[in-house]
Design a protein around this motif. Structure first.
Motif, short mmCIF file in Angstrom:
data_model
loop_
_atom_site.label_atom_id
_atom_site.label_comp_id
_atom_site.label_asym_id
_atom_site.label_seq_id
_atom_site.Cartn_x
_atom_site.Cartn_y
_atom_site.Cartn_z
N TYR A 80 0.96 -1.19 0.10
CA TYR A 80 -0.01 -0.03 -0.12
C TYR A 80 0.89 1.28 -0.13
N LEU A 81 1.41 1.47 -1.03
CA LEU A 81 2.45 2.57 -1.39
C LEU A 81 2.23 3.63 -2.48
N SER A 82 2.51 4.67 -2.29
CA SER A 82 2.41 5.66 -3.28
C SER A 82 3.52 5.21 -4.71
N PRO A 136 -2.20 0.71 -4.95
CA PRO A 136 -3.12 1.75 -5.32
C PRO A 136 -3.03 2.10 -6.97
N ILE A 137 -4.11 2.18 -7.73
CA ILE A 137 -4.18 2.35 -8.93
C ILE A 137 -3.05 2.88 -9.67
N GLU A 138 -2.71 4.28 -9.11
CA GLU A 138 -1.53 5.10 -9.57
C GLU A 138 -0.15 4.17 -9.59
N SER A 139 -0.11 3.45 -8.32
CA SER A 139 1.22 2.83 -8.14
C SER A 139 1.23 1.21 -9.07
N ILE A 140 0.09 0.81 -9.43
CA ILE A 140 0.06 -0.22 -10.49
C ILE A 140 0.49 0.28 -11.81
N GLU A 141 0.09 1.45 -12.18
CA GLU A 141 0.58 2.09 -13.39
C GLU A 141 1.97 2.46 -13.50
N ALA A 142 2.62 2.90 -12.19
CA ALA A 142 4.07 2.81 -12.09
C ALA A 142 4.68 1.70 -12.30
N LYS A 170 -9.58 -5.07 -9.83
CA LYS A 170 -8.86 -3.93 -10.00
C LYS A 170 -8.38 -3.80 -11.36
N LEU A 171 -7.67 -5.05 -11.83
CA LEU A 171 -6.89 -5.08 -13.07
C LEU A 171 -8.09 -4.95 -14.08
N ALA A 172 -9.35 -5.14 -13.69
CA ALA A 172 -10.31 -5.27 -14.85
C ALA A 172 -10.80 -3.75 -15.20
N LEU A 179 -1.86 -2.98 -18.23
CA LEU A 179 -1.14 -4.06 -17.62
C LEU A 179 -1.59 -5.37 -17.54
N LYS A 180 -3.02 -5.18 -17.66
CA LYS A 180 -3.68 -6.56 -17.67
C LYS A 180 -3.42 -7.48 -18.98
N GLN A 181 -3.03 -6.87 -19.96
CA GLN A 181 -2.90 -7.17 -21.35
C GLN A 181 -1.23 -7.89 -21.28
N ARG A 182 -0.48 -7.40 -20.32
CA ARG A 182 0.83 -8.15 -20.20
C ARG A 182 1.00 -9.22 -19.27
N ILE A 183 -0.27 -9.70 -18.54
CA ILE A 183 -0.04 -10.80 -17.70
C ILE A 183 -0.32 -12.03 -18.56
N THR A 184 0.83 -12.59 -18.81
CA THR A 184 0.77 -13.86 -19.66
C THR A 184 0.59 -15.13 -18.87
#
Length: 302
Positions: A80-82, A136-142, A170-172, A179-184
């Motif tokens: 749970y990090l920025s 957080p969503i912003e951290s997932i994008e990072a 969340k990934l939906a 990012l979801k497309q990169r989960i192989t």
């Protein structure tokens, strides 16, 4: 506690994930096989999900313990990090020193340099994140931007996400579709069936040093399965309480009564309410009264 009473060397049902108690449930073994295969192929993102208490952290630690020597691992247990805090945590885990006011550009340069060094040493870097649903969503994008670093043949950083089903939700989200497309590779952990639960309980007792007959008989295991619905963490809680109750009564084996009391004392256990016969009799009486009224007073006679 009850160790001496039952001839145990340590507590068999603690909640702390301990790889020495790893049982090798089919679901856990399959998850490890998926992770091993994915890491060998050098894929960017790998995901393992499962309900609370199904053993995600245990698999995570086992993976960390058994990674081949050519992997350099970074582990983040509480994500749970920025975005800035996440970048700093990744850098720290990989042994990268950042300046006090490092921005994203400096981070990218330093991390890329470190990952290139690892690659030149014929090693691979893997970032493992537990409880990933808390990101957080912003951290997932990072996090996605981390995996843009690559050579012509492979990613410089692989990412393994362990999370609850909320991670999939969340990934939906549309903003995370890249990012979801990169989960192989992905895998979803399952709960135990009855036979697996019975073997799991006996296995943990043996690892803890128990050398007697079965501490939990078949009836006890059926009650455990019904109350836990096959979730290992709840099984551990119930077994620990049942052992304490048996010890308190001076018994050498756990009885169904001990399991029943443990279930009643555990909020997370599925409580099976006794059948309400009074409600059934009342319902039947109402039906009989309605049928009787039709018999004695057919429609249209009043």
């Amino acid at each position: 506690m009850y160790l001496y009473h039952f001839g145990l060397q340590e507590l068999p049902f603690t909640l702390t994930p301990n790889t020495s108690y790893f049982f090798g449930l089919p679901s856990h073994n399959q998850a490890i096989d998926v992770l091993t295969t994915a890491l060998k192929t050098g894929e960017g993102f790998i995901k393992v999900t499962g309900e609370v208490g199904t053993g995600k952290t245990l698999i995570c630690r086992k993976l960390l313990n058994e990674l081949p020597d050519h992997f350099v691992s970074a582990y983040i247990p509480n994500p749970y990090l920025s975005p800035a805090e996440l970048r700093a945590a990744v850098a720290r885990e990989l042994g990268v020193t950042l300046s006090a006011h490092a921005d994203q550009q400096e981070f990218t340069q330093r991390i890329e340099q470190r990952l290139i060094e690892i690659n030149q040493q014929h090693k691979a870097a893997v970032l493992i994140i537990d409880e990933a649903q808390a990101l957080p969503i912003e951290s997932i994008e990072a996090l996605r931007l981390f995996t843009n670093l690559e050579t012509e043949s492979r990613k410089l950083l692989q990412v393994v996400l362990f999370g609850q089903p909320e991670l999939d939700q969340k990934l939906a989200l549309p903003e995370l579709r890249q990012l979801k497309q990169r989960i192989t590779f992905s895998y979803q952990l399952a709960t135990m069936d009855f036979d697996q639960l019975s073997q799991y309980v006996q296995h943990r007792m043996r690892v803890a040093g128990f050398r007697g007959s079965e501490m939990f008989n078949r009836r006890c295991c059926k009650m455990l399965f019904s109350a836990s619905e096959g979730t290992p963490r709840i099984v551990n809680v119930l077994c620990h309480k049942a052992l304490m109750l048996a010890y308190g009564e001076g018994k050498l084996l756990v009885s169904p009564k001990h399991i029943q009391l443990a279930i009643a004392d555990t909020e997370a256990a599925a409580q099976r309410r006794p059948f309400n016969w009074l409600w059934l009799y009342a319902s039947l009486l109402i039906v009989l009264l309605v049928l009787g009224s039709y018999y004695f007073y057919p429609p249209g006679t009043l």
